[in-house]
Scaffold this active site. Structure first.
Site: not given
Ligand code: MN
Length: 736
Positions: A80-81
């Site tokens: 996600e990051d």
């Protein structure tokens, strides 16, 4: 604690319950995450890696999950990051771990807005349905727990929003998964941000009395401990106070003060075996006075989620009531860690392969039937929602559709007007075809236009939900009546042709009413319209009419046969009797015809001995009249077009035992008349089917007597008898 120290603690924790864990891989996961998140900071200013490490620590410490889960927890934010991809994780670790991480990320992406209860329930189901692997939701909950523990660094708005989401989504899921400790902590942390004043009030009151409470708890614990030691029962005993959120709820719901809450304190005794549980119960009831009606045996009858324990509430020495829970070590682990505990047991056994690993989930679920709706752990079953799909509307509502649903189903689920005006659809912001199959968590947007032509007939085949199909059908029914009729008619005619039935048979004045009755439509157009919009099918229509048409055809044939056989010349008199003896039907010989249907006319009810004639009816065989019946009068017999239908019939030698017939008796009314009539019928042994009487204004009465009679001779004698009764004026056989 430095990052290194925190990692060492993690390894130590895992080693504590799972010495065989893959520490090389766990370390690799840590190092990969460390690098991937390099330079990122948390709101607290700490390096980002602190967070995945803490989540892994929760997964290990609280849930005691396997190596894959620890690795996935460490990696849970990299897809996600950071630039890392699913493929990277799959290659470096394993596809399973990549799927776990991807699964957690997907849950993170779910939008959340507070909604009514039903929406929340759908959202919870969606999260679980999306998890597929139960470890995904366990890691996600751990992630949420750490975020809640560190919520102080977030903005007040974010604190509120996350707390609400935790309270409404993650705490209930934790409860259903049986993870009570995590649930309590999530609730307390949420309460802290949702109602800071209420939370403070409880916490500060508890603090105020802390000394008093602690003294009480310590005293009580020592009392129990000492007594059990004296008796040589191996045990662990400890006390706890109700957690702030459950006190908060009790105070609110029951409008009570802190002092009035009955079970503020609970002691737990954990022993080695079930026998000791009951021994300890005896000991507790011996030391303290039990409060009636508060004992529960969840060992004999476990709770639906598998929870087992003995519960009792007793009065302490200072007049403070408290609850005692008694359970074995295994029951304790299940109670504290729920699903995760089951998991661990399985893991320590030889259970391997996903099938075996999820066996307990299935077993657990099988015990859910009849469980309290609030407690239903059904939601835990990984494939529980296999036949459903949960998607979002653009404003965050969850729409629940059947698996395989398409944008068409979605549009009609929103509103039929949306479906009818649909010109296209977007899923997750991309334009898709209308047969695109929706997946859990998709955000679906329907593009509409006022100029839309309306649904196409193909949509009916694409739609998965009966709701959508029926709404589309409705539209066609209403909007396209003329077109439907034309289409329906064409389909119907084709089907008729296919079955070799001429259209004129259907539309003939004679047949049509019967046929429409068979298909239950008021008119052919109505039926065509129904076929046209798909509410009925041409095949069904024809197959239902076929039976009726065949019946009519058979009738026609029989009629024709009768007419042919009778070969009646136009004659004033029925033909003279044929020389040949023929078998009778119900005592009637129809000249030249065997086995034809015979019925006796209702108008004149002939009996053997009467002169009779026959009439070939339309479809009901030969109707037998008395020769003197007005309905069989000479004029009738010679009416144009009818003459061929009259034929000679006669009584055979094998008449029935009796025939129904009717008499009319006209009398001067008097008292006892009916009695005398009855007596006459009775003395003549007449079988009476019914008597109707009618009085006229001028003291006359008419009786209509239905009887069964052997023949005309018996009938005559009965009529004589009736005639002799005083007051009887006339006895006749009605006809016509
Ligand atoms: Mn996270």
């Amino acid at each position: 604690m430095t990052i290194q120290e925190q990692y060492d603690l993690l390894e130590k924790t895992v080693r504590g319950y799972n010495p065989a864990a893959d520490f090389a891989q766990i370390r690799a996961a840590f190092e990969f995450a460390y690098k991937a998140h390099d330079g990122q900071k948390r709101k607290s200013g700490e390096p980002y890696i602190i967070h995945p490490l803490a989540v892994a620590q929760i997964v290990a410490e609280e849930l005691k999950l396997d190596s894959e889960s620890i690795e996935a927890a460490l990696l849970h934010d990299v897809i996600e990051d950071t630039p890392a991809t699913h493929e990277d994780v799959a290659k470096l670790f394993s596809p399973t771990i990549a799927d776990l991480v991807e699964g957690v990320s997907k849950l993170t992406r779910i939008q959340y807005a507070t909604k009514e209860d039903e929406q929340m329930e759908n959202l919870r189901k969606m999260l679980i349905a999306m998890s597929k692997d139960i470890r995904v939701i366990l890691i996600k909950i751990s992630d949420r727990l750490h975020n809640m523990r560190t919520m102080e660094y977030q903005s007040p708005a974010k604190q509120k929003q996350k707390s609400l989401e935790t309270m409404e989504i993650y705490a209930p899921i934790s409860h259903r998964l049986g993870m009570q400790r995590i649930k309590w902590e999530l609730e307390d942390l949420s309460l802290k941000y949702l109602d800071p004043i209420g939370y403070e009030e409880i916490v500060s009151k508890l603090d105020e009395k802390r000394q008093e409470y602690e003294d009480f708890m310590q005293r009580t614990q020592i009392q129990i401990d000492d007594r059990l030691n004296e008796l040589g029962i191996q045990h662990i005993v400890y006390g706890r106070m109700k957690h702030p959120y459950s006190i908060y709820r009790k105070m609110f719901n029951q409008n009570k003060s802190l002092d009035e809450i009955f079970d503020l304190f609970a002691f737990r005794v954990v022993v080695e075996n079930v026998g000791d549980c009951y021994n300890v119960l005896g000991v507790i009831h011996d030391i303290y006075k039990p409060i009636l009606g508060r004992f529960k045996d969840y060992i004999g009858t476990p709770k639906p989620n598998g929870y087992q324990s003995l519960h009792t509430t007793v009065m302490g020495t200072d007049g403070i009531p408290f609850e005692v829970q008694i359970r074995t070590r295994e029951m304790h682990e299940v109670a504290e860690y729920g699903v995760a505990a089951h998991w661990k047991y399985k893991q320590n056994g030889q259970g391997s392969g996903t099938e075996g690993r999820y066996e307990w989930v299935r077993r657990l679920l099988e015990n859910q039937e009849g469980a309290d709706a609030e407690d239903y752990i059904h939601s835990l079953k990984v494939d529980m929602f296999a036949d459903e799909v949960f998607v979002f509307t653009p404003n965050g509502d969850v729409q629940n559709l059947p698996a395989g649903a398409t944008p068409i189903d979605f549009a009609y689920a929103i509103h039929s007007a949306v479906g009818n005006r649909m010109v296209g659809a977007k899923v997750n912001n991309r334009i898709v075809t209308l047969d695109h199959v929706l997946k859990n968590g998709d955000i679906v947007e329907i593009m509409t236009s006022k100029n839309a032509k309306g649904p196409s007939r193909d949509w009916m085949k694409i739609a998965k939900s009966s709701e959508a199909r029926s709404k589309i059908r409705q539209w066609f029914k209403k909007e396209k009546k003329d077109e439907n009729i034309a289409n329906g008619r064409a389909a119907f005619e084709a089907e008729l042709k296919h079955c070799g039935i001429p259209m004129r048979d259907v539309i003939s004045q004679e047949n049509l009413p019967g046929l429409l009755k068979k298909v239950a439509y008021a008119s052919l157009d109505d039926m065509y319209a129904a076929i046209g919009y798909g509410g009925f099918s041409a095949q069904k229509a024809v197959s239902r009419m076929l039976g009726e048409l065949q019946r009519i055809a058979k009738q026609h044939q029989q009629e024709k046969q009768l007419l042919d056989a009778a070969e009646v010349k136009p004659a004033e008199e029925p033909r003279p009797n044929a020389p040949k003896k023929v078998k009778s039907e119900q005592g009637i010989i129809v000249e030249g015809l065997d086995n034809c249907l015979v019925k006796f006319s209702k108008c004149c009810t002939p009996v053997p001995g009467d002169d009779i004639v026959g009439f070939i009816t339309r479809g009901y065989g030969v109707s037998v009249h008395r020769a003197d019946c007005p309905n069989a009068s000479l004029e009738k017999r010679t009416q144009p077009g009818q003459e061929g239908r009259w034929l000679k019939v006669s009584w055979g030698s094998d008449t029935n035992d009796s025939y129904p017939t009717t008499l009319e008796v006209i009398c001067k009314d008097r008292q006892g008349l009916l009695l005398d009539l009855s007596a006459a019928l009775s003395t003549t042994n007449t079988f009476v089917l019914g008597i109707n009487s009618r009085s006229t204004e001028d003291q006359f009465a008419m009786f209509r007597i239905e009887v069964r009679i052997r023949d005309s001779a018996q009938l005559r004698s009965l009529m004589n008898k009736l005639n002799q009764i005083s007051g009887v004026l006339k006895v006749t056989r009605p006809a016509g």
